[in-house]
Design an enzyme around this catalytic site. Sequence first.
Site, PDB file in Angstrom:
ATOM      1  CG  ASN A  89      -1.858  -1.158   1.275  1.00 50.75           C
ATOM      2  OD1 ASN A  89      -2.380  -1.566   0.235  1.00 50.75           O
ATOM      3  ND2 ASN A  89      -2.101  -1.714   2.450  1.00 50.75           N
ATOM      4  CG  HIS A 102       4.438  -2.440   5.317  1.00 47.78           C
ATOM      5  ND1 HIS A 102       4.480  -1.085   5.515  1.00 47.78           N
ATOM      6  CD2 HIS A 102       3.113  -2.761   5.257  1.00 47.78           C
ATOM      7  CE1 HIS A 102       3.251  -0.609   5.565  1.00 47.78           C
ATOM      8  NE2 HIS A 102       2.395  -1.604   5.403  1.00 47.78           N
TER       9      HIS A 102
HETATM   10  P1  AMP Z   1      -0.493  -0.598   5.849  1.00 45.97           P
HETATM   11  O1  AMP Z   1      -1.921  -0.224   6.129  1.00 45.97           O
HETATM   12  O2  AMP Z   1      -0.242  -1.159   4.488  1.00 45.97           O
HETATM   13  O3  AMP Z   1       0.436   0.536   6.185  1.00 45.97           O
HETATM   14  O4  AMP Z   1      -0.168  -1.806   6.812  1.00 45.97           O
HETATM   15  C1  AMP Z   1       0.257  -1.642   8.125  1.00 45.97           C
HETATM   16  C2  AMP Z   1      -0.014  -2.950   8.819  1.00 45.97           C
HETATM   17  O5  AMP Z   1       0.739  -2.982  10.007  1.00 45.97           O
HETATM   18  C3  AMP Z   1      -1.482  -3.161   9.217  1.00 45.97           C
HETATM   19  O6  AMP Z   1      -1.967  -4.353   8.618  1.00 45.97           O
HETATM   20  C4  AMP Z   1      -1.424  -3.243  10.734  1.00 45.97           C
HETATM   21  O7  AMP Z   1      -2.345  -4.178  11.261  1.00 45.97           O
HETATM   22  C5  AMP Z   1       0.010  -3.669  10.979  1.00 45.97           C
HETATM   23  N1  AMP Z   1       0.539  -3.309  12.276  1.00 45.97           N
HETATM   24  C6  AMP Z   1       0.396  -2.123  12.910  1.00 45.97           C
HETATM   25  N2  AMP Z   1       1.068  -2.148  14.078  1.00 45.97           N
HETATM   26  C7  AMP Z   1       1.648  -3.372  14.173  1.00 45.97           C
HETATM   27  C8  AMP Z   1       2.460  -4.015  15.152  1.00 45.97           C
HETATM   28  N3  AMP Z   1       2.840  -3.399  16.294  1.00 45.97           N
HETATM   29  N4  AMP Z   1       2.867  -5.279  14.919  1.00 45.97           N
HETATM   30  C9  AMP Z   1       2.489  -5.915  13.788  1.00 45.97           C
HETATM   31  N5  AMP Z   1       1.735  -5.369  12.822  1.00 45.97           N
HETATM   32  C10 AMP Z   1       1.311  -4.114  13.012  1.00 45.97           C
END
Ligand code: AMP
Length: 116
Positions: A89, A102
């Site tokens: 994203n 990511h």
């Molecule tokens: P995006 O919306 O593509 O930026 O994805 C960010 C992702 O990070 C989301 O799916 C969240 O659920 C995940 N996320 C946020 N905080 C954490 C955390 N502390 N550990 C693991 N995943 C996380």
Amino acid sequence: MTAADCLFCGIAAKTVPARVVHEDDALIAFEDIRPQAPVHVIVIPRRHLARVSDLAPAEASLVGQLVVVANQVARRLEIAESGYRLVINCNAHGGQTVYHLHLHLLGGRPMQWPPG
Ligand code: AMP
Ligand code: ZN
């Protein structure tokens, strides 16, 4: 957002806890804290890069490395045969919420298309 206050840099540095499923010199992969599928793994470079659109041509292989690790994790978690989705994203309309590059690995159920 700088590396100093970045959540995923914290996970890479092990100052923020995560369920790590892969790590090497360049990358780390961990379970998403709010999984959207039975398998939902996040793969990141250790080096801070805010978004995929910041990727310079000279470092394009970084995205290839993310994909290679996602493929390995998919095989290990036994979703390679059934299939999976890889997602990056970018910025607000792309749905990006964490500004450290990511790759999402999603699987363990059929995915819908078009995405929401
Ligand atoms: P995006 O919306 O593509 O930026 O994805 C960010 C992702 O990070 C989301 O799916 C969240 O659920 C995940 N996320 C946020 N905080 C954490 C955390 N502390 N550990 C693991 N995943 C996380
Ligand atoms: Zn970061």
